[in-house]
Scaffold this motif. Structure first.
Motif, PDB file in Angstrom:
ATOM      1  N   TYR A 371      28.050  43.212  37.740  1.00 26.25           N
ATOM      2  CA  TYR A 371      29.371  42.554  37.678  1.00 26.25           C
ATOM      3  C   TYR A 371      30.379  43.430  38.424  1.00 26.25           C
ATOM      4  O   TYR A 371      30.262  44.663  38.436  1.00 26.25           O
ATOM      5  N   SER A 372      31.338  42.742  39.004  1.00 31.12           N
ATOM      6  CA  SER A 372      32.339  43.476  39.778  1.00 31.12           C
ATOM      7  C   SER A 372      33.304  44.241  38.878  1.00 31.12           C
ATOM      8  O   SER A 372      33.775  45.316  39.221  1.00 31.12           O
ATOM      9  N   ARG A 373      33.601  43.659  37.719  1.00 30.80           N
ATOM     10  CA  ARG A 373      34.519  44.310  36.800  1.00 30.80           C
ATOM     11  C   ARG A 373      33.760  45.255  35.864  1.00 30.80           C
ATOM     12  O   ARG A 373      32.693  44.896  35.370  1.00 30.80           O
ATOM     13  N   PRO A 377      31.006  42.090  30.198  1.00 34.23           N
ATOM     14  CA  PRO A 377      31.378  40.838  30.885  1.00 34.23           C
ATOM     15  C   PRO A 377      31.886  39.795  29.883  1.00 34.23           C
ATOM     16  O   PRO A 377      31.483  39.764  28.724  1.00 34.23           O
ATOM     17  N   GLN A 381      31.508  34.615  32.350  1.00 33.24           N
ATOM     18  CA  GLN A 381      31.580  35.313  33.643  1.00 33.24           C
ATOM     19  C   GLN A 381      30.209  35.335  34.319  1.00 33.24           C
ATOM     20  O   GLN A 381      29.213  35.710  33.711  1.00 33.24           O
ATOM     21  N   ASP A 384      27.867  39.045  39.814  1.00 31.15           N
ATOM     22  CA  ASP A 384      28.037  39.105  41.271  1.00 31.15           C
ATOM     23  C   ASP A 384      26.692  39.288  41.987  1.00 31.15           C
ATOM     24  O   ASP A 384      26.540  38.923  43.159  1.00 31.15           O
TER      25      ASP A 384
END
Length: 553
Positions: A371-373, A377, A381, A384
Motif C-alpha cells: 500500500y502506498s500509505r 490499510p 482500500q 497498489d
C-alpha cells in the motif's frame, strides 16, 4: 701446479670436507672418461677437458653452496682442485665462465639426453657387477623449474627444440617462465636412468606417452628394466594404445577416479566381495579385468581406511562450503518478490534442484500486498501492488551425503601384468606405494643447499646442459648412497644417524654434513696433512676403499 704452495714457514689450507667422497664416486664411475671419449678436448680449452669440467660442476653442485656459473672458479679457490680431479696442473682459474660455457655448449651439441644415457647405462652396469644392484622397476615423473626472464624458443633448422614459457607452476610461481624435466628413476637405488628436458607448458599426459614410445626399447635393452610405474596422468585413451603396443614393458599406474568407467565401477562394485590384503591391515581389495582403451588390463580395486578418512574430511569441507552457499541463496530467494505465483514456484524449484547436500522443504508461495500509505490499510482500500514470495526450510540431505560417502576411500590400480602368480595384489600395492624415490629426486634437485636451482644461464642450450649436470649430481649422490648402504650391510657395520642411533641406511646428505670441517694443511711442496679426521670419517673412507682414501691421505 697447485695454486700457491707454502714457502719457508708459510702454510696454506684447502677445504676438503665431503668432496673427496664425491670425487671418488665420479672416478669410480668413470664420468670424466666417458665424456671425454665422446667429446674430444676443445682446441681453445687445451687444459680443461669437457669431462673434467663436468666433474667440476658436479663437485660444485654437491658442495652445499648455491654458486652461479661465473662463481664456480671462486668455489674452487679454497679447494684442492688438482687432488680432487687427479690432474696436477689444474687450479681454480681453469673453471672460468668461458671454459665452462664452451663445455656446456659441447654437451648440448652432442645431445643432453644421449650423454646422460651413456653415463647412466655404464653406471648401472658397474653397480650391478660390483655391488649386486638388481634393476627392478622404474618410476617415471615430471617436474618443472622456474626461470627469471622472458619466453624463449630454441630452434634448429626451423624445428622447435625447446620452449621456455609459462605453464602450470608446481613451484607456485605462475608469474615466471619455466622449463620441465622428465626423469625415470630406478626404484631400488634411486639412480636416474634417463632424463629429458621438456617445454615449460608441456602436458604431462602427452609427455608420458611420448617418453614410453621413445625409450621403452632402450630401457629394456640397456637397463634390463621391464616394469615402470607412472603417474595417473598417463592413463588416458591416447596413451593406452602406446602402452598396449609395448607388450614386453609391464606398467603400473592409477586409474583416475574421475573417469566415467571408474565412477561406474565404484558405484556398482560388490561391497561384500572385498578381501583382506596380506600385510596391509587397513586395505581390502578385489580384482576385475578391463579392456579399457582396447588394452587388456588387470584392475586392483583397493578400499583404504586411511584414504577414506582423508576423503571424508574433504567431503565434510565440501558439504560445509555448499551449506553456506545454500543458506545465502535461500535468504536471497526468500527476499525476492515475484509478479506471479508460477514465477515464484519456478524459482523455488530451480533453487531446490541446484542444492546438493540440502533440500528445500515445506515450500510455500504466499500472496502479499503493498500500500502506498503507511500504517493499517482502510477497509475498502485497494493495494497498489500484489506480489508473491517463497518460504521454506533448508534441511540436510542425508541420503545424498551417504551416497557420496559410499564412493570414498577407493583406489584403482591398473597394470598389464594380468598373471596374479607373477605379481600379486600385495606386490602391486607395495610397488605403487614406493614412489618416494622419484619424488625425493625432485626435492633433491630443487634443494638450494645441495644442487641449487642453477638455471641462471641465458642460452637455452646451456640451460639444457645444466639440467643434465644437475641430474648427474643426483646420479652420483644416489650411487654413493647405494654403495655406502650396501657395504655397511655386507660388512655388518653401522653409522650413527642424527640422533646417535647406529643404522645401516644413513642418508648421504647426513654423511656429507658429518664430513664438514676436514681440511688439508700444506706444509711443503710435497707434503700435506689432513686435519680434523675422526673415527666416523675413517669408517666411511675405509669402507669405500683405496679409491676414496687417497683423497684423505
Amino acid at each position: 701446479m697447485i695454486a700457491k704452495q707454502p714457502i719457508g714457514n708459510e702454510y696454506s689450507t684447502k677445504v676438503l670436507d665431503h668432496l673427496g667422497l664425491v670425487a671418488g664416486m665420479c672416478s669410480e664411475l668413470g664420468i670424466s672418461k666417458i665424456v671425454d671419449e665422446h667429446i674430444p678436448i676443445n682446441s681453445v680449452d687445451k687444459i680443461l677437458s669437457t669431462g673434467n669440467a663436468v666433474v667440476g660442476l658436479i663437485l660444485n653442485g654437491l658442495g652445499f653452496v648455491n654458486k652461479r656459473l661465473y662463481l664456480v672458479s671462486r668455489f674452487f679457490e679454497n679447494k684442492p682442485v688438482d687432488k680432487l680431479l687427479n690432474v696436477s696442473y689444474l687450479n681454480s682459474s681453469h673453471f672460468n665462465d668461458d671454459a665452462l660455457g664452451r663445455s656446456l655448449d659441447a654437451i648440448y651439441e652432442f645431445g643432453v639426453s644421449e650423454m646422460f644415457a651413456l653415463i647412466s647405462s655404464q653406471v648401472i652396469g658397474h653397480l650391478s657387477s660390483e655391488y649386486g644392484l638388481k634393476v627392478g622397476s622404474g618410476q617415471l615423473d615430471n617436474t618443472n623449474f622456474h626461470l627469471h626472464g622472458g619466453e624463449k624458443e630454441l630452434k634448429e633448422a626451423e624445428e622447435v627444440i625447446l620452449k621456455i614459457n609459462k605453464g602450470y607452476s608446481k613451484d607456485h610461481r605462475p608469474d615466471l617462465v619455466q622449463v620441465g624435466l622428465q626423469l625415470i628413476v630406478e626404484n631400488q637405488s634411486g639412480i636416474p636412468l634417463l632424463m629429458k628436458v621438456l617445454d615449460g607448458n608441456q602436458e604431462e599426459s602427452q609427455s608420458y606417452g611420448q617418453f614410453i614410445k621413445e625409450y621403452a626399447e632402450q630401457l629394456q635393452a640397456n637397463y634390463k628394466l621391464n616394469f615402470i610405474i607412472v603417474d595417473s596422468k598417463l592413463y588416458n585413451l591416447n596413451n593406452l594404445p602406446i602402452l598396449g603396443g609395448k607388450s614386453d614393458l609391464s606398467w603400473l599406474t592409477r586409474v583416475p577416479n574421475g573417469l566415467e568407467v571408474a565412477k561406474d565401477l565404484i558405484a556398482h562394485i560388490g561391497k561384500k566381495v572385498f578381501k583382506s590384503l596380506n600385510g596391509y591391515e587397513k586395505y581390502q581389495y578385489q580384482e576385475v579385468c578391463s579392456i579399457y582403451g582396447g588394452v587388456k588390463q588387470r584392475w586392483v580395486v583397493l578400499k583404504s581406511e586411511d584414504k577414506f578418512t582423508r576423503d571424508l574430511k574433504n567431503l565434510d569441507k565440501k558439504v560445509e562450503k555448499s551449506n553456506i552457499a545454500a543458506e545465502k541463496g535461500a535468504k536471497k530467494l526468500f527476499k525476492q518478490e515475484f509478479e506471479t505465483a508460477s514465477a515464484a514456484s519456478k524459482a523455488a524449484s530451480e533453487f531446490s534442484n541446484k542444492l546438493k547436500f540440502r533440500t528445500l522443504e515445506n515450500i510455500s508461495v504466499i500472496e502479499k500486498y503493498k500500500y502506498s500509505r503507511p500504517g493499517k490499510p482502510k477497509k475498502d482500500q485497494k493495494p497498489d501492488k500484489k506480489y508473491y514470495v517463497v518460504t521454506g526450510e533448508l534441511q540436510a540431505d542425508k541420503v545424498q551425503y551417504e551416497a557420496e560417502k559410499e564412493k570414498l576411500g577407493y583406489i584403482i590400480l591398473a597394470t598389464n601384468k594380468c598373471d596374479t602368480a607373477k605379481m600379486s595384489a600385495e606386490e602391486l600395492l607395495s610397488t605403487y606405494k614406493d614412489q618416494s624415490k622419484v619424488e625425493r629426486s625432485f626435492r633433491f634437485l630443487k634443494d638450494p643447499n645441495i644442487v641449487g636451482s642453477s638455471l641462471f644461464v641465458q642460452k637455452p642450450e646451456r640451460m639444457m646442459a645444466i639440467l643434465m649436470i644437475m641430474t648427474l649430481s643426483l646420479l652420483v649422490y644416489s650411487a654413493l648412497e647405494y654403495v655406502t648402504r650396501t657395504l655397511l650391510k655386507k660388512k655388518s657395520l653401522t653409522f650413527e644417524n642424527q640422533v646417535g642411533k647406529p643404522v645401516q641406511n644413513p642418508s648421504m646428505k647426513w654423511i656429507f654434513e658429518c664430513f664438514e670441517g676436514i681440511h688439508l694443511l700444506y706444509i711443503s711442496d710435497k707434503q700435506s696433512i689432513v686435519l680434523n679426521l675422526k673415527d666416523r670419517h675413517r669408517l666411511i673412507i675405509n669402507l669405500l676403499g683405496e679409491r676414496y682414501s687417497r683423497y684423505y691421505t
